[in-house]
Structures are given as C-alpha cells and as structure tokens.
Design a protein around this motif. Sequence first.
Motif, short mmCIF file in Angstrom:
data_model
loop_
_atom_site.label_atom_id
_atom_site.label_comp_id
_atom_site.label_asym_id
_atom_site.label_seq_id
_atom_site.Cartn_x
_atom_site.Cartn_y
_atom_site.Cartn_z
N LEU A 90 17.94 3.06 -17.60
CA LEU A 90 17.61 2.75 -16.12
C LEU A 90 17.06 1.56 -15.64
CD1 LEU A 90 17.44 4.68 -13.29
CD2 LEU A 90 14.94 5.10 -14.20
N GLU A 91 17.73 1.10 -14.75
CA GLU A 91 17.08 -0.35 -14.14
C GLU A 91 16.97 -0.08 -12.46
OE1 GLU A 91 19.48 -3.74 -14.90
OE2 GLU A 91 20.41 -2.58 -16.84
N GLY A 92 16.12 -0.86 -11.98
CA GLY A 92 15.65 -0.95 -10.46
C GLY A 92 15.51 -2.07 -9.92
N LEU A 93 16.15 -2.32 -8.62
CA LEU A 93 16.10 -3.45 -7.84
C LEU A 93 15.02 -3.10 -6.70
CD1 LEU A 93 19.56 -4.76 -7.03
CD2 LEU A 93 17.95 -5.52 -9.04
N TRP A 94 14.11 -3.72 -6.60
CA TRP A 94 12.69 -3.50 -5.69
C TRP A 94 12.86 -4.73 -4.55
CZ3 TRP A 94 10.64 1.25 -6.66
CH2 TRP A 94 10.71 1.80 -7.83
N ARG A 95 12.57 -4.26 -3.28
CA ARG A 95 12.58 -5.17 -2.23
C ARG A 95 11.56 -4.69 -1.38
NH1 ARG A 95 17.06 -2.17 -1.79
NH2 ARG A 95 18.02 -3.59 -3.54
N ALA A 96 10.97 -5.72 -0.60
CA ALA A 96 9.88 -5.46 0.63
C ALA A 96 9.96 -6.43 1.42
CB ALA A 96 8.71 -5.33 0.08
N ASP A 97 9.59 -6.54 2.82
CA ASP A 97 9.40 -7.52 3.54
C ASP A 97 8.42 -8.65 3.22
OD1 ASP A 97 11.51 -6.19 5.29
OD2 ASP A 97 9.67 -5.45 6.52
N ASP A 98 7.40 -8.15 2.48
CA ASP A 98 6.65 -9.32 1.99
C ASP A 98 6.15 -9.02 0.32
OD1 ASP A 98 4.37 -10.65 1.08
OD2 ASP A 98 2.81 -9.73 2.46
N PRO A 99 6.75 -9.60 -0.55
CA PRO A 99 6.65 -9.57 -1.85
C PRO A 99 5.47 -9.25 -2.44
CG PRO A 99 8.05 -11.55 -1.45
CD PRO A 99 7.53 -11.11 -0.21
N GLU A 100 4.44 -9.69 -1.87
CA GLU A 100 2.85 -9.42 -2.02
C GLU A 100 2.65 -7.86 -2.25
OE1 GLU A 100 0.24 -11.59 -2.99
OE2 GLU A 100 1.91 -12.81 -3.05
N VAL A 101 3.46 -6.87 -1.54
CA VAL A 101 3.04 -5.46 -1.96
C VAL A 101 3.42 -5.03 -3.45
CG1 VAL A 101 3.70 -4.90 0.45
CG2 VAL A 101 5.57 -4.84 -1.22
N PHE A 102 4.24 -5.92 -4.13
CA PHE A 102 4.38 -5.68 -5.58
C PHE A 102 3.17 -6.01 -6.23
CE2 PHE A 102 8.80 -6.47 -4.04
CZ PHE A 102 9.23 -5.12 -4.05
N ILE A 103 2.44 -6.97 -5.95
CA ILE A 103 1.19 -7.28 -6.34
C ILE A 103 0.13 -6.21 -6.29
CG2 ILE A 103 -0.53 -9.08 -6.79
CD1 ILE A 103 1.72 -11.33 -6.62
N THR A 104 0.00 -5.90 -4.67
CA THR A 104 -1.11 -5.00 -4.53
C THR A 104 -0.69 -3.70 -4.69
OG1 THR A 104 -0.12 -4.76 -1.95
CG2 THR A 104 -1.54 -6.60 -2.55
N ARG A 105 0.46 -3.38 -5.19
CA ARG A 105 1.07 -1.98 -5.44
C ARG A 105 0.95 -1.22 -4.13
NH1 ARG A 105 3.74 -3.36 -9.51
NH2 ARG A 105 3.83 -1.32 -10.26
N ASP A 106 1.50 -1.65 -3.15
CA ASP A 106 1.48 -0.80 -2.24
C ASP A 106 2.89 -0.05 -2.01
OD1 ASP A 106 1.65 0.67 0.52
OD2 ASP A 106 1.67 -1.36 1.60
N LYS A 107 3.05 0.89 -2.80
CA LYS A 107 4.17 1.58 -3.00
C LYS A 107 5.03 2.28 -1.94
CE LYS A 107 2.66 2.24 -7.82
NZ LYS A 107 2.25 3.08 -8.83
N SER A 108 4.26 2.35 -0.80
CA SER A 108 4.86 3.06 0.24
C SER A 108 5.67 1.96 0.94
CB SER A 108 4.01 3.63 1.32
OG SER A 108 3.10 2.72 1.89
N ALA A 109 5.80 0.83 0.80
CA ALA A 109 6.18 -0.09 1.67
C ALA A 109 7.52 -0.67 0.73
CB ALA A 109 5.44 -1.41 1.68
#
Length: 224
Positions: A90-109
């Motif tokens: 399994l693989e996943g592409l992950w995106r958000a308007d602000d890449p910082e949410v991957f560091i803060t782990r704001d998974k809802s975004a």
Amino acid sequence: MDDEPRADAGGVTGEKYDVKRAHRELYSPSAGDFAVVEVPPMQYLAIDGHGDPNTGQDYADAVTALFSVAYALKFRSKRELGRDLVVAPLEGLWRADDPEVFITRDKSAWSWTMLMFQPDWITEELVGEAIAADTKAPRPALDRLRLQRIHEGAAVQILHLGSYDAETATLERLHHEWMPAHGLTFNGDHHEIYLSDARRTAPEKLRTILRQPVRPVEVDAPES
C-alpha cells in the motif's frame, strides 16, 4: 551480456513480477540518510479521500477496495494472461494547503490518494472486469477506484523505522534542513510506502518509505 532474467519482462520468465525487486532503488532505501532517486512513470490503482486516516471510515473503505481489486487482478492476470505478480505494498500520496500540518500531525487537514502499484500489462479493461466481478460484501469505495499513471521524477526518500506519528522529526529535518541545504523545494505530494502490515506489526517496528518529489529552487537572475 546480462544473462539474468529481467524482472521488468513482466512474468515471461515464469517468475512472479515483484515491483520491490524490479525497482530496488525505489523500494529499498537506507534509513541512515536521505537519497535522491529518479522515479519513472508508474501505474497504480488509486482512490482519493480526505481526513484523518485513523478515524475516517472513508479511508478504511478505500484501503479495503484497493486490496480487494489488487488481489482480483493478481489472480485474473495469472489465470488469463499467464503472468503472475506479487501484490504490491500500500502507498499513499498526502497533501494539504500547508505542508506544516504533516509536522504538526493535524490529520483532519490531510487529503490523500491511496495507491497500489500495477504493472503495465494491467489495463483499464482488466480493472473494470475485476471490479464488476466483486460480488462480496458491499465495498463503498469501488466506484471511486481508477487506474492512474503518475510520474514523480526527481525525489528525495528515506526509510523511516517506527510509528507513523514518529515521522515528524524526519520530515522536519527534510523540509527545513536537508532540502534548503541542497537547493531543493517541493514538487509534488508527500509520498509514503508502507512496507509493514500495521495490523500485525508493533508500531516501533513499522518500516515506511518517506518520499518527497523535488525540484531545484529557482534563483532570480541579478539585475543588470
């Protein structure tokens, strides 16, 4: 002359095609340091979604659908085409308007596209037949599943050992130290490849490839 069977031959040697062997440079990175790789165009089963993967039913439905169709394609390919293959991770592409949410782990975004690699001989027709033949319990995400070709090109990757939430330190180092130091910036979605089965593996023993497509930072030419 190279007399060894080529994995990219697509099963004509009688061996199972395994993308992890055919593209070792992409699926066997070091955990010691970041490395730049060139990712060619690759074909995947893909499903899009949004939100926390730990709590969202949409995510669970997407992963279930991917595995169901991937195994159906494996058996159909072997039976009808005489080409066997190992079901890819399994693989996943992950995106958000602000890449910082991957560091803060704001998974809802987070928005995501979950993927499973497919060799080139798997066609849209075969995928459609596999979906139509799925008569098991309802799979809500099947109608969103597609076959998609993705070309990431230059990317930086590393093997992460440990829980998914422990990725923060590695991503922070990649985003704020390694990439700036090498004159690189983002050029696509954050990509993860799950080499371990999270249902059967202790969090501290999980093996995950973290990949970030990159491009050189554009430097403004000095004014004359």
